[in-house]
Design a protein around this motif. Structure first.
Motif, PDB file in Angstrom:
ATOM      1  N   GLY A   1       0.863  -1.175   0.000  1.00 24.35           N
ATOM      2  CA  GLY A   1       0.000   0.000   0.000  1.00 24.35           C
ATOM      3  C   GLY A   1       0.896   1.220   0.000  1.00 24.35           C
ATOM      4  N   ASP A   2       0.520   2.234   0.740  1.00 27.18           N
ATOM      5  CA  ASP A   2       1.385   3.412   0.871  1.00 27.18           C
ATOM      6  C   ASP A   2       1.792   3.640   2.320  1.00 27.18           C
ATOM      7  N   GLN A   3       1.549   2.645   3.170  1.00 27.76           N
ATOM      8  CA  GLN A   3       1.667   2.897   4.597  1.00 27.76           C
ATOM      9  C   GLN A   3       2.877   2.254   5.270  1.00 27.76           C
ATOM     10  N   LEU A   4       3.355   1.139   4.758  1.00 29.70           N
ATOM     11  CA  LEU A   4       4.375   0.381   5.477  1.00 29.70           C
ATOM     12  C   LEU A   4       5.787   0.871   5.176  1.00 29.70           C
ATOM     13  N   PRO A   5       6.631   0.970   6.213  1.00 34.04           N
ATOM     14  CA  PRO A   5       8.050   1.252   5.962  1.00 34.04           C
ATOM     15  C   PRO A   5       8.648   0.151   5.082  1.00 34.04           C
ATOM     16  N   LEU A   6       9.414   0.561   4.095  1.00 34.79           N
ATOM     17  CA  LEU A   6       9.948  -0.376   3.110  1.00 34.79           C
ATOM     18  C   LEU A   6      11.443  -0.152   2.930  1.00 34.79           C
TER      19      LEU A   6
ATOM     20  N   MET B   1      14.461  -1.538   0.385  1.00 35.65           N
ATOM     21  CA  MET B   1      14.732  -2.269  -0.852  1.00 35.65           C
ATOM     22  C   MET B   1      16.179  -2.763  -0.834  1.00 35.65           C
ATOM     23  N   LEU B   2      16.368  -4.037  -1.159  1.00 34.23           N
ATOM     24  CA  LEU B   2      17.695  -4.607  -1.324  1.00 34.23           C
ATOM     25  C   LEU B   2      17.942  -4.854  -2.810  1.00 34.23           C
ATOM     26  N   ASP B   3      19.166  -4.572  -3.241  1.00 34.32           N
ATOM     27  CA  ASP B   3      19.530  -4.842  -4.634  1.00 34.32           C
ATOM     28  C   ASP B   3      18.600  -4.079  -5.575  1.00 34.32           C
ATOM     29  N   SER B   4      18.555  -2.775  -5.382  1.00 41.49           N
ATOM     30  CA  SER B   4      17.587  -1.956  -6.112  1.00 41.49           C
ATOM     31  C   SER B   4      18.200  -0.601  -6.448  1.00 41.49           C
ATOM     32  N   ASP B   5      17.700   0.004  -7.491  1.00 43.78           N
ATOM     33  CA  ASP B   5      18.183   1.308  -7.936  1.00 43.78           C
ATOM     34  C   ASP B   5      17.914   2.362  -6.864  1.00 43.78           C
ATOM     35  N   PRO B   6      18.943   2.910  -6.233  1.00 43.08           N
ATOM     36  CA  PRO B   6      18.703   3.902  -5.179  1.00 43.08           C
ATOM     37  C   PRO B   6      18.020   5.157  -5.695  1.00 43.08           C
ATOM     38  N   ALA B   7      18.228   5.467  -6.980  1.00 42.87           N
ATOM     39  CA  ALA B   7      17.633   6.689  -7.527  1.00 42.87           C
ATOM     40  C   ALA B   7      16.128   6.540  -7.738  1.00 42.87           C
ATOM     41  N   GLY B   8      15.682   5.317  -8.069  1.00 42.34           N
ATOM     42  CA  GLY B   8      14.262   5.133  -8.355  1.00 42.34           C
ATOM     43  C   GLY B   8      13.544   4.292  -7.324  1.00 42.34           C
ATOM     44  N   SER B   9      14.140   4.124  -6.144  1.00 39.39           N
ATOM     45  CA  SER B   9      13.579   3.231  -5.135  1.00 39.39           C
ATOM     46  C   SER B   9      12.334   3.823  -4.492  1.00 39.39           C
ATOM     47  N   LEU B  10      11.347   2.953  -4.256  1.00 38.00           N
ATOM     48  CA  LEU B  10      10.158   3.351  -3.506  1.00 38.00           C
ATOM     49  C   LEU B  10      10.402   3.287  -2.004  1.00 38.00           C
ATOM     50  N   GLY B  11      11.518   2.705  -1.606  1.00 34.74           N
ATOM     51  CA  GLY B  11      11.761   2.448  -0.197  1.00 34.74           C
ATOM     52  C   GLY B  11      12.234   3.661   0.570  1.00 34.74           C
ATOM     53  N   ALA B  12      12.050   3.575   1.892  1.00 35.36           N
ATOM     54  CA  ALA B  12      12.591   4.601   2.779  1.00 35.36           C
ATOM     55  C   ALA B  12      14.107   4.475   2.860  1.00 35.36           C
ATOM     56  N   ALA B  13      14.630   3.298   2.514  1.00 38.95           N
ATOM     57  CA  ALA B  13      16.077   3.078   2.469  1.00 38.95           C
ATOM     58  C   ALA B  13      16.367   2.005   1.424  1.00 38.95           C
ATOM     59  N   THR B  14      17.576   2.060   0.880  1.00 43.51           N
ATOM     60  CA  THR B  14      18.021   1.068  -0.101  1.00 43.51           C
ATOM     61  C   THR B  14      19.380   0.541   0.335  1.00 43.51           C
ATOM     62  N   VAL B  15      19.538  -0.772   0.314  1.00 44.16           N
ATOM     63  CA  VAL B  15      20.806  -1.403   0.677  1.00 44.16           C
ATOM     64  C   VAL B  15      21.271  -2.214  -0.533  1.00 44.16           C
ATOM     65  N   ASN B  16      22.521  -2.011  -0.935  1.00 45.44           N
ATOM     66  CA  ASN B  16      23.038  -2.698  -2.121  1.00 45.44           C
ATOM     67  C   ASN B  16      24.387  -3.338  -1.864  1.00 45.44           C
ATOM     68  N   LEU B  17      24.623  -4.436  -2.533  1.00 44.76           N
ATOM     69  CA  LEU B  17      25.961  -4.974  -2.692  1.00 44.76           C
ATOM     70  C   LEU B  17      26.647  -4.179  -3.799  1.00 44.76           C
TER      71      LEU B  17
END
Length: 338
Positions: free
Chosen positions: A141-146, A148-164
């Motif tokens: 939905g639009d409510q949960l903290p998210l 993203m792992l292994d994801s484009d930090p520039a286009g991420s929907l997440g509140a944080a992005t973690v990448n290798l």
């Protein structure tokens, strides 16, 4: 006196210790210092142990408006990499009183179905590993903290992005092959529309283009041994000079490439060198053992869970990509010169 068949309550603990229920709550919630004496706190703990009392976490979490449950969404359960991500995330979660529910969304190109009647009511947050962005709309939905792992930090929907640091891993592979003298490269590319595979293709092309006299061909393949075998066989029997090295997006693709090479009467690495990416158990099960990029899946999961905890607590997650390492084994050698 026979033990009671009913579950002991905080009132029973208070009565056994000779204190108030408020004191029991403070001691068992580890908030007693400065408010309850050490001997009283020990008396409460001893009474709780003797009675076999366990706090009702469900009721406590209901009061706090938290379920202390996190959903980890992965593309599939058929690879040990995602098992490692889960292990790392669950370890950090347990240390912080959270549970992790693992949920596969095939191929990560969704949209994944909501596994609960209402994810927003059942979860505190979501960690999504190697997923397409639109695969999570039904769950989040639009409510949960998210996170993203292994994801484009520039286009991420997440509140944080973690990448290798996948880009650096590909650079290490390219430099290794170039240093050995390879100039004709086949890229066995995972036929999956996700950021991580786009990065691999882009970095490999850029690194090889910077070296004079290199030629790169791309053969898309589904991430399966059979798919890799078919794609490799087709590429190697096509007109033109044969590649001297195959760069595979995944160790499973490399195993398929091995089978194709043997079927064509070619040897690894005498005729064609092969590299992978992941360092799965498969990498040392095949012969010769595979030169590949080691990804620390458990550390990846740990960092993802720590990032989500930071988001939940209003802190800034740790930044920086997780380093990766090229492991050189027997599948790469200088190109054969007739």
């Amino acid at each position: 006196m026979a033990p009671s068949s009913t579950r002991p309550t905080s009132r029973d603990v208070a009565q056994a210790a000779g204190v108030s229920q408020a004191a029991v709550s403070l001691v068992l919630g580890d908030k007693w210092r400065g408010r309850v004496s050490e001997p009283t706190a020990e008396r409460v703990r001893e009474a709780a142990r003797a009675l076999g009392y366990r706090p009702n976490l469900a009721a406590r979490n209901l009061r706090l408006g938290r379920t202390r449950t996190v959903l980890l969404v992965v593309p599939a359960l058929t690879t040990e990499f995602f098992a490692g991500v889960y292990t790392g995330a669950a370890r950090v979660a347990a240390q912080n009183g959270f549970g992790v529910v693992l949920y596969p969304s095939p191929e990560g190109i969704g949209p994944a179905r909501d596994p609960f009647a209402s994810a927003q009511a059942a979860l505190d947050g979501v960690i999504a590993s190697s997923m397409a962005a639109d695969a999570l709309t039904a769950i989040r939905g639009d409510q949960l903290p998210l996170v993203m792992l292994d994801s484009d930090p520039a286009g991420s929907l997440g509140a944080a992005t973690v990448n290798l640091d996948i880009a650096d891993g590909v650079r290490q592979v390219a430099e290794h092959l170039l240093d050995l003298g390879h100039r004709r490269i086949l890229h066995l590319a995972a036929d999956v529309p996700s950021w991580t595979f786009e990065i691999r293709a882009r970095e490999l092309a850029a690194r090889l283009a910077a070296a004079p006299g290199t030629n790169i061909r791309t053969a898309p393949a589904p991430i399966s041994i059979a798919g890799a075998l078919a794609a490799t066989e087709a590429a190697l029997t096509a007109p033109g000079p044969r590649p001297t090295a195959i760069v595979c997006d995944d160790d499973k693709l490399a195993a398929g490439a091995y089978k194709a090479l043997r079927r064509l009467g070619l040897r690894v690495p005498d005729d064609v060198s092969v590299t992978g990416l992941d360092d799965l158990a498969l990498a040392t099960a095949i012969d010769p053992e595979l030169t590949t990029v080691r990804l620390d899946a458990e550390l990846f999961g740990e960092r993802g869970m720590k990032a989500l905890l930071a988001v939940l607590e209003g802190r800034e997650p740790d930044g920086g990509d997780i380093p990766v390492e090229l492991v050189v084994r027997g599948s790469t050698a200088p190109p054969h010169t007739p």
